[in-house]
Design a protein around this motif. Structure first.
Motif, short mmCIF file in Angstrom:
data_model
loop_
_atom_site.label_atom_id
_atom_site.label_comp_id
_atom_site.label_asym_id
_atom_site.label_seq_id
_atom_site.Cartn_x
_atom_site.Cartn_y
_atom_site.Cartn_z
N LEU A 1 0.83 -1.19 0.00
CA LEU A 1 0.00 0.00 0.00
C LEU A 1 0.87 1.24 0.00
CD1 LEU A 1 -2.39 -0.97 2.98
CD2 LEU A 1 -2.48 -1.78 0.61
N ASP A 2 0.60 2.16 -0.94
CA ASP A 2 1.26 3.46 -0.89
C ASP A 2 0.51 4.33 0.12
OD1 ASP A 2 3.00 5.49 -1.52
OD2 ASP A 2 1.85 6.19 -3.24
N VAL A 3 1.21 5.18 0.85
CA VAL A 3 0.55 6.07 1.80
C VAL A 3 -0.19 7.19 1.07
CG1 VAL A 3 0.93 7.79 3.61
CG2 VAL A 3 2.03 5.55 3.76
N MET A 4 0.45 7.77 0.05
CA MET A 4 -0.15 8.89 -0.66
C MET A 4 -1.00 8.37 -1.82
SD MET A 4 1.07 11.27 1.19
CE MET A 4 0.72 12.77 0.28
N LEU A 5 -2.32 8.34 -1.60
CA LEU A 5 -3.24 7.77 -2.58
C LEU A 5 -4.43 8.71 -2.78
CD1 LEU A 5 -3.40 4.06 -1.36
CD2 LEU A 5 -2.55 4.80 -3.59
N PRO A 6 -5.09 8.64 -3.94
CA PRO A 6 -6.37 9.35 -4.11
C PRO A 6 -7.46 8.60 -3.34
CG PRO A 6 -5.89 8.03 -6.05
CD PRO A 6 -4.67 7.92 -5.16
N GLU A 7 -8.58 9.26 -3.12
CA GLU A 7 -9.76 8.70 -2.44
C GLU A 7 -9.57 8.59 -0.93
OE1 GLU A 7 -11.55 5.89 -6.04
OE2 GLU A 7 -10.48 4.96 -4.35
N LEU B 1 0.57 -7.02 4.93
CA LEU B 1 0.59 -5.69 4.31
C LEU B 1 1.95 -5.04 4.48
CD1 LEU B 1 -2.83 -4.30 5.64
CD2 LEU B 1 -2.38 -5.38 3.42
N VAL B 2 2.48 -4.49 3.38
CA VAL B 2 3.70 -3.68 3.41
C VAL B 2 3.31 -2.28 2.95
CG1 VAL B 2 6.01 -3.32 2.46
CG2 VAL B 2 5.20 -5.65 2.95
N MET B 3 3.68 -1.25 3.73
CA MET B 3 3.32 0.12 3.38
C MET B 3 4.51 0.86 2.79
SD MET B 3 0.64 1.35 6.32
CE MET B 3 0.02 2.60 5.17
N LEU B 4 4.23 1.71 1.79
CA LEU B 4 5.25 2.53 1.13
C LEU B 4 4.91 4.00 1.35
CD1 LEU B 4 5.33 0.81 -2.39
CD2 LEU B 4 6.84 0.33 -0.45
N THR B 5 5.92 4.82 1.55
CA THR B 5 5.67 6.26 1.60
C THR B 5 6.88 7.01 1.10
OG1 THR B 5 5.06 8.14 2.98
CG2 THR B 5 6.47 6.48 3.98
N ALA B 6 6.64 8.16 0.51
CA ALA B 6 7.74 9.02 0.05
C ALA B 6 8.25 9.88 1.19
CB ALA B 6 7.26 9.90 -1.10
N ARG B 7 7.49 9.96 2.28
CA ARG B 7 7.86 10.87 3.36
C ARG B 7 8.93 10.27 4.27
NH1 ARG B 7 2.03 12.72 5.48
NH2 ARG B 7 1.60 10.52 5.15
N GLY B 8 8.82 8.99 4.57
CA GLY B 8 9.83 8.32 5.37
C GLY B 8 9.90 8.80 6.81
N ALA C 1 -0.20 -2.80 9.77
CA ALA C 1 0.73 -3.14 8.70
C ALA C 1 1.81 -4.06 9.24
CB ALA C 1 1.36 -1.87 8.12
N ASP C 2 2.30 -4.96 8.38
CA ASP C 2 3.32 -5.91 8.80
C ASP C 2 4.73 -5.35 8.62
OD1 ASP C 2 1.85 -8.70 9.26
OD2 ASP C 2 0.87 -7.66 7.61
N ASP C 3 4.90 -4.44 7.68
CA ASP C 3 6.22 -3.86 7.46
C ASP C 3 6.06 -2.52 6.75
OD1 ASP C 3 8.97 -3.60 7.51
OD2 ASP C 3 9.36 -5.57 6.65
N TYR C 4 7.16 -1.82 6.59
CA TYR C 4 7.12 -0.44 6.13
C TYR C 4 8.40 -0.16 5.36
CZ TYR C 4 6.43 4.63 6.68
OH TYR C 4 6.23 5.97 6.46
N LEU C 5 8.27 0.49 4.21
CA LEU C 5 9.44 0.77 3.38
C LEU C 5 9.29 2.16 2.79
CD1 LEU C 5 12.00 -0.76 2.44
CD2 LEU C 5 10.74 -1.43 0.40
N PRO C 6 10.26 3.08 3.07
CA PRO C 6 10.16 4.43 2.50
C PRO C 6 10.58 4.46 1.03
CG PRO C 6 12.13 4.25 3.86
CD PRO C 6 11.39 2.95 4.01
N LYS C 7 9.93 5.33 0.26
CA LYS C 7 10.33 5.58 -1.13
C LYS C 7 11.42 6.64 -1.16
CE LYS C 7 6.01 4.64 -3.66
NZ LYS C 7 4.97 5.29 -4.48
N PRO C 8 12.35 6.60 -2.12
CA PRO C 8 12.50 5.53 -3.11
C PRO C 8 13.11 4.29 -2.45
CG PRO C 8 14.27 7.12 -3.34
CD PRO C 8 13.34 7.68 -2.31
N PHE C 9 12.77 3.10 -2.97
CA PHE C 9 13.25 1.86 -2.37
C PHE C 9 13.97 1.02 -3.42
CE2 PHE C 9 8.94 1.18 -3.90
CZ PHE C 9 9.07 0.03 -4.67
N GLU C 10 14.82 0.14 -2.94
CA GLU C 10 15.47 -0.82 -3.81
C GLU C 10 14.53 -2.00 -4.02
OE1 GLU C 10 18.27 -0.77 -5.46
OE2 GLU C 10 18.82 1.23 -4.76
#
Length: 230
Positions: free
Chosen positions: A51-57, A75-82, A95-104
């Protein structure tokens, strides 16, 4: 092959990411809007979602909450804010894990492989069966020797954490980070209290083993689910 649903409105992300994760035996497909993602999760079988954090709706936190109200899907969450607080909030919402953008991409694959392994000895219906104990992650129900057991949210989350990797020793910090996020690190004694209450509720099943100066582990042997074959 495990199926992964990416819910992210980045039009250029899904196709190259799907090609990359396929090299590791993962089948990834993308939904661009939360409404589409929720519809597909209800209609199709997926083994995990990103799941991306920054989404429409709705933002990814609201989406995580909506998914958790219906299932225990990894669930793994992604965000550009970190931001640290984003990570804490996401984990508190389930959420089960979390990964900031940009990611490898390789790190994302590793995170996915980890959360998929955490599902542990679940049967086809998703429930975890042990000697004298049945855990249903979706309904958050527990049966001890066939009788329902009422657990608090923290007690259930602790039991589920241990049950997904039976025999693995979790430190108090591991457990606190899973239950409440990094802000709770000062309250390590709280883990002992939750464990003590959980043990009492699960008696006479001796489910939780204390590893001296190390932490706690589930001491039960997984049972084969109905319909499984040797």
């Amino acid at each position: 092959m495990p199926r992964i649903l990416l819910i992210d409105d980045d039009q250029g992300l899904g196709e190259p990411l799907a090609a990359y994760v396929a090299r590791f035996g993962l089948d990834l497909t993308q939904a661009f809007r939360p409404s589409e993602g929720l519809r597909r999760l209800r209609a199709e079988h997926f083994d995990a979602a990103i799941l991306d954090v920054m989404l429409p709706e709705m933002d990814g936190f609201a989406l995580c909450r909506a998914i958790r109200a219906e299932s225990d899907l990894p669930l793994v969450m992604l965000t550009a804010r970190g931001e640290v607080m984003d990570r804490v909030v996401g984990l508190e919402l389930g959420a089960d894990d979390y990964l900031p953008k940009p990611f490898e991409p390789r790190e994302l694959v590793a995170r996915l492989q980890t959360v998929l392994r955490r599902r542990g000895p679940a049967g086809a219906d998703g429930r975890l069966r042990f000697e004298g104990l049945l855990i249903d992650p979706v309904t958050r129900g527990v049966q001890r020797q066939g009788a329902a057991v009422e657990l608090t949210s923290n007690e259930f989350d602790l039991l589920l954490l241990l049950a997904r990797e039976p025999g693995k020793v979790f430190t108090r910090d591991d457990i606190l980070n899973h239950l409440r996020g990094h802000e709770a690190e000062l309250f390590t004694r709280a883990v002992d209290i939750v464990v003590s209450r959980l043990r009492k509720k699960l008696e006479p099943v001796d489910a939780i083993k204390t590893m001296r100066n190390a932490g706690y582990a589930l001491a039960l042997r997984p049972e084969r689910s109905a319909g499984s074959h040797a």
